[in-house]
Design a protein around this motif. Structure first.
Motif, short mmCIF file in Angstrom:
data_model
loop_
_atom_site.label_atom_id
_atom_site.label_comp_id
_atom_site.label_asym_id
_atom_site.label_seq_id
_atom_site.Cartn_x
_atom_site.Cartn_y
_atom_site.Cartn_z
N ALA A 475 60.34 51.09 32.02
CA ALA A 475 60.17 52.47 32.46
C ALA A 475 58.76 52.67 33.02
CB ALA A 475 60.43 53.43 31.31
N MET A 476 57.77 52.10 32.35
CA MET A 476 56.40 52.26 32.82
C MET A 476 56.19 51.53 34.15
SD MET A 476 54.71 54.46 31.44
CE MET A 476 53.27 54.46 32.47
N ILE A 477 56.83 50.37 34.30
CA ILE A 477 56.73 49.66 35.59
C ILE A 477 57.35 50.53 36.69
CG2 ILE A 477 57.48 47.64 36.92
CD1 ILE A 477 57.33 46.02 34.37
N ARG A 482 56.34 54.14 41.33
CA ARG A 482 56.38 55.45 41.96
C ARG A 482 54.96 55.94 42.28
NH1 ARG A 482 56.33 60.79 42.18
NH2 ARG A 482 54.49 60.67 40.85
N GLU A 483 54.08 55.80 41.29
CA GLU A 483 52.71 56.30 41.42
C GLU A 483 52.01 55.62 42.62
OE1 GLU A 483 51.33 58.68 39.56
OE2 GLU A 483 49.52 58.56 40.81
N LYS A 561 51.75 41.72 39.67
CA LYS A 561 53.09 41.19 39.39
C LYS A 561 52.98 39.84 38.69
CE LYS A 561 57.20 39.28 41.27
NZ LYS A 561 57.52 38.13 42.06
N LYS A 562 52.11 38.99 39.21
CA LYS A 562 51.97 37.65 38.63
C LYS A 562 51.44 37.73 37.20
CE LYS A 562 51.40 35.11 42.86
NZ LYS A 562 50.40 35.46 43.86
N THR A 563 50.44 38.60 37.00
CA THR A 563 49.86 38.74 35.66
C THR A 563 50.93 39.21 34.67
OG1 THR A 563 48.00 39.63 36.88
CG2 THR A 563 47.84 39.65 34.49
N LEU A 564 51.69 40.23 35.08
CA LEU A 564 52.71 40.76 34.18
C LEU A 564 53.75 39.69 33.86
CD1 LEU A 564 53.32 44.35 35.56
CD2 LEU A 564 52.45 43.72 33.32
N SER A 590 60.36 43.35 40.61
CA SER A 590 60.50 43.06 42.04
C SER A 590 60.39 44.35 42.86
CB SER A 590 61.81 42.33 42.32
OG SER A 590 62.89 43.21 42.27
N ASP A 591 60.80 45.48 42.26
CA ASP A 591 60.59 46.76 42.94
C ASP A 591 59.10 47.05 43.10
OD1 ASP A 591 63.22 47.19 43.18
OD2 ASP A 591 63.37 48.81 41.72
#
Lengths: 784, 203
Positions: A475-477, A482-483, A561-564, A590-591
């Motif tokens: 949800a936070m991703i 969006r942000e 993205k890579k870090t996450l 990926s979004d």
């Protein structure tokens, strides 16, 4: 019959002969022949008969040839006759012997079977006798054990009695000592009841006194009396009381604790941790006893009881947490703020500690629930190793139900629900603040907000990740996507839309109208601030910095993205969040990664804007001066040009000056893209002015020299080859350099060699026509 | 992306009150199962099914959300990226129908304005316990400009139709969008749009 004959007669079709072995002959009856009157028909029948005769003859010959072999076979058969009679006799004799042996074996084995039966019955008799003896032994034993308060012994006797076959007891009643056994049995049953009562009572006393050894002592006796469920329930009652008293103690400590303490900000998470650790320790300590005395698969029951108490304590802790931290109130304020209907704004920084605490609380709960799941399912697994698939599934369902529906899970889900909304608010407000406080330091390519915004986004997602709740993380991703995509990209896009201001000099060149246009357009967008007019330099810098910002954003998203991804591999390897967790996470991520491309698109838009408003208006006049330099020149002028360059050197100098301004303030990647746009622009515009000029032989040579210097310069400022972009111009220079019109044929068509013409035949003629010394008719006559 | 074996990828999110049968609809469609005694969904579930429509491979990413209030902030975060929303209610439960306007407000607030919304009345196998008439639902969906369908996840009625029709509409919508985008690049920024467009000339 007549019908049949006539049809045969007419068609001449014959019926196949019946009873004639294998022959293909037809039976043409004499009647049929007699009835024939026409010569033609007669001849036809005759012919067929002749044919059939030949076939029959051939068959006969073949049959006769076989006669010899058949005869020799008959002779061997005759010879075998006597032998066969001998074999038949032997076989009969053998059958007799087998029957005899069989009977004998049957006889012997039936006796063995009888013996075996007798032996089994004997064993059973001994067993029964043993059982009866045991029964008596139990009766005596229970009495003496009870007298000496040896409850374990007494329970063992009762257990033995309970294990006895009921039919044995029936049998012993019917025996000679029936009445006595009856009485004994009654005594035994009474002893059983008494023992149950005693154990229950003693257990109650032990729990009251908190006497663990005694509690465990009687806990072990329950299963011997067949009271598994009761034993577990009573024992957990005792354990629950311990959990409760410890938890209350801890909670009191919290309420009295010093708020300046180092752990004060996470004190409720710590309290929950203590509760969970306490229960985990209980499970750890008592699992062996339960396994040994109650058997496998019973841990679920124990934990089911314990979880009730855990839920009760969690409720108290969370209740206190909600009150003391104003959690609900804060949430409501945030909600109102998000809906823009709040009377007062919440400072996002104030939310920071509470958000951290909630994620920590959830992480602890997840860890605890994972511990329970692992323990219970491995206990079930060993216990169910022989069970059917249905039982296993039933157990799995019970486990899921217990862990998913417990109050702890629901409460945490609720807290996380509020958390997500508050974290979203925290992220949005802090990002807004970073944008508002954006500063640029000289010498830097980007401004402060890019680093700040990504620090914030990373922090928020990282905090969601630390809750160990995959849905919360996803949800936070989503919210971060969006942000970045809507809000932050919007901010940068607006900045770019303010445009790259034209310089004052150009304003004069373009005249007042364009200046009015610029002001007008900025007024329309409501961005007409005094700062913009005060210093165009600043506005220019702002545009370039924004371009750099956009590029770094695109890079940062890919890095994020890579870090996450690598942060989460650890989480997934622990099996958090079920089988879909990875798929959900990958999809959301990926979004987020796709937003990187949106920033790249924005960068392209900005570059195009820069090129069209800043580069093109400058470059075009420089290129146009080419028209004022005559390329219809004599030897003398050509030599003079050699010493005093009329156009290209100044042009290169201008380009260099302009680009150096950009080189200093743009990132290398963007600068490269811009020079690429510049070279394309130069190629296109130069082509236009060349087509407007006129040349003679030396003028063509001059142009060739100019073009070569230009290409040489541009090659030094770009990182890739520009030859391709200038291919058309180079070919034009080649044409302008020709001695005669027909010389073009040395380079054209079959003679072109490795050269690929980028000019159409019409364009070639057009360029040739620029040479004033070439005759029109010669060009027209060319066959291209 | 281009390596993957599909022509279209769509995200479909199921929403609606708890217990109206969202999970059962998804399970029926993706696995052909009707699991009785389905527990409440926690957070969101995620399924993928690839279908073929007129020879084109369409990958459907189906997000099955929890209906319970406490998961609302999680489920809302999925609205924005959804290509289609399946708003589900239970025809035997008046309450689930009465909540629809509230759900529509959520959609209005969080979803993209291009999203396709389908209204689904589930559990038509329990016709004898029906509380919401088909006519009422049709009138409602018409007023809200939504496509309406009644289904039974248990009897597998209209479930395939629901997802396949939706996939068809999503394809034609996607086609239209690319068409529009090709005709004129929709770049914002009034007076400046001209200078944005000129970039094509010297690239």
């Amino acid at each position: 019959m007549g019908d049949l004959e006539s049809s045969q007669k007419l068609s001449g079709v014959s019926r196949p002969a019946e009873g004639v072995g294998g022959g293909s002959c037809t039976e043409i009856s004499t009647e049929l022949i007699r009835s024939l009157t026409e010569l033609q028909e007669l001849e036809a029948v005759y012919e067929r008969l002749c044919g059939e005769e030949k076939v029959v003859e051939r068959e006969l010959d073949a049959l006769l040839e076989q006669q010899n072999t058949i005869e020799s076979k008959m002779v061997t058969l005759h010879r075998m006759g006597p032998n066969l009679q001998l074999i038949e006799g032997d076989a009969k004799q053998l059958a007799g012997m087998i029957t005899f042996t069989c009977n004998l074996a049957e006889n012997v084995s039936s006796k063995v079977r009888q013996l075996d039966l007798a032996k089994n019955r004997l064993y059973q008799a001994i067993q029964r006798a043993d059982d009866i003896l045991d029964l008596k032994f139990c009766m005596d034993g229970v009495r003496s054990a009870l007298r000496s308060e040896d409850y374990e012994q007494a329970a063992a006797h009762i257990h033995r009695y309970l294990c006895l076959d009921k039919s044995v007891i029936e049998l012993s009643r019917q025996g000679q000592e029936g009445s006595m056994i009856d009485a004994n049995l009654k005594l035994l049953q009474e002893a059983e009841q008494r023992l149950k009562a005693i154990v229950a009572e003693k257990f109650a006393i032990a729990t009251k006194e908190g006497d663990l050894p005694q509690v465990e002592r009687f806990f072990k006796i329950f299963p011997l009396l067949g009271l598994h469920e009761e034993g577990l329930s009573k024992f957990s009652e005792y354990l629950c009381k311990q959990v409760a008293s410890k938890a209350e103690e801890n909670l009191l400590l919290v309420l009295r604790s010093d708020m300046s303490d180092r752990r004060a900000a996470v004190i409720f998470a710590d309290t929950l941790t203590l509760l969970f650790e306490g229960i985990a320790r209980i499970v750890e300590t008592h699992q062996p006893i339960v396994e040994t005395y109650y058997g496998l698969g019973r841990l679920y029951t124990l934990i089911k009881y314990l979880q009730v108490e855990c839920d009760r304590q969690v409720e108290k802790v969370v209740d206190k947490f909600t009150k003391q931290r104003d959690y609900q109130q804060q949430f409501r304020l945030v909600q109102n703020n998000l809906r823009n209907s709040a009377p007062e704004k919440i400072e996002p920084r104030e939310l920071d500690p509470i958000l951290t605490e909630v994620t920590l609380m959830n992480a602890r709960s997840e860890l605890y629930l994972r511990f329970l799941r692992k323990r219970i399912s491995s206990d079930f697994e060993v216990g169910d190793s022989m069970a059917s698939e249905e039982v296993k599934q039933e157990h799995q369902k019970c486990l899921d139900k217990l862990l998913n529906n417990c109050l702890l899970s629901c409460t945490m889900q609720e807290l996380i629900g509020y958390y997500i909304t508050m974290e979203e608010y925290f992220m949005r407000e802090t990002v807004n603040k970073a944008v508002a406080l954006d500063t640029y330091e000289k010498g830097q390519l980007t401004s402060s907000m890019v680093d700040d915004v990504f620090y914030i986004v990373k922090k928020c997602i990282g905090r969601a990740l630390s809750s160990s709740n995959i849905d919360c993380l996803c949800a936070m991703i989503n919210l971060a996507t969006r942000e970045l995509e809507a809000d932050f990209r919007g901010v940068l896009s607006n900045k770019l839309r303010m445009g790259f201001p034209a310089t004052t000099l150009q304003d004069i060149q373009r005249g007042v109208t364009s200046a009015v246009n610029i002001m007008h357009s900025s007024l329309q967008q409501g961005k007409f601030d005094t700062k913009g007019i005060e210093s165009t330099d600043e506005a220019k810098l702002s545009f370039l910095v924004t371009l750099n910002n956009v590029e770094v954003c695109s890079e940062n998203i890919s890095t994020l993205k890579k870090t996450l991804e690598s942060d989460c591999t650890k989480l997934f390897s622990q099996g958090i969040g079920g089988e879909q967790a990875q798929a959900k996470f990958d999809s959301c991520l990926s979004d987020l990664a796709a937003v990187s491309n949106k920033f790249r698109d924005l960068l392209q838009e900005g570059l195009a804007e820069l090129s069209s408003t800043a580069v093109k208006p400058q470059v075009q006049p420089w290129i146009n001066t080419f028209l004022s330099v005559s390329h219809n020149i004599e030897e003398e002028e050509f030599n003079d040009y050699e010493a005093n360059d009329p156009w290209v050197q100044q042009f290169i100098l201008n380009l260099e000056q302009q680009m150096s301004e950009f080189k200093a303030s743009l990132s290398p990647v963007i600068y490269d893209s811009l020079t690429s746009l510049l070279t394309s622009l130069v190629a296109v515009e130069l082509e236009k002015v060349v087509l407007k000029s006129s040349f003679n032989r030396l003028g063509g040579l001059q142009f060739d020299k100019e073009l070569r210097s230009l290409i040489a310069y541009l090659t030094t400022v770009t990182t890739w080859t520009i030859r391709d972009k200038f291919a058309r111009l180079s070919q034009m220079a080649t044409i302008l350099n020709l001695e005669r019109v027909t010389e073009i044929l040395d380079y054209w068509g079959a003679n072109s060699g490795p050269l690929t013409w980028r000019l159409t035949p019409a364009e070639v003629r057009q360029v040739l026509a620029l040479r004033i010394d070439f005759r029109h008719e010669d060009i027209k006559r060319l066959r291209l | 992306m281009s390596m993957e074996d599909y022509d279209f990828l769509f995200k479909i999110v199921l929403i609606g009150n708890a217990g109206v049968g969202k999970t059962c609809l998804v399970r029926r469609f993706t696995q052909g199962l009707f699991p009785p005694g389905q527990g409440a969904t926690i957070g969101v579930d995620f399924m993928i099914k690839t279908v073929e429509i007129n020879g084109e491979k369409v990958k459907l990413q189906i997000w099955d959300t929890a209906g319970q209030e406490r998961f609302r902030s999680i489920t809302q975060s999925y609205y924005r990226s959804a290509n289609a929303l399946i708003l589900t209610y239970d025809i035997t439960c008046e309450e689930s129908f009465r909540c629809l306007p509230e759900w529509l407000r959520e959609i209005e607030q969080y979803a993209s304005n291009k999203v396709i919304t389908v209204l689904v009345g589930n559990k038509i196998d329990l016709a004898e316990r029906r509380e919401v008439s088909q006519q009422r639902a049709e009138e409602f969906s018409e007023a809200q400009d939504m496509y309406y369908l009644e289904t039974s996840a248990k009897e597998s009625d209209n479930v395939e139709k629901l997802f396949l029709d939706l996939a068809c509409r999503l394809i034609s919508e996607a086609r239209q969008n690319t068409l529009v985008n090709n005709v004129s690049s929709p770049l914002p920024g009034e007076g400046k749009s001209i200078s944005y467009l000129t970039c094509c000339n010297f690239n």
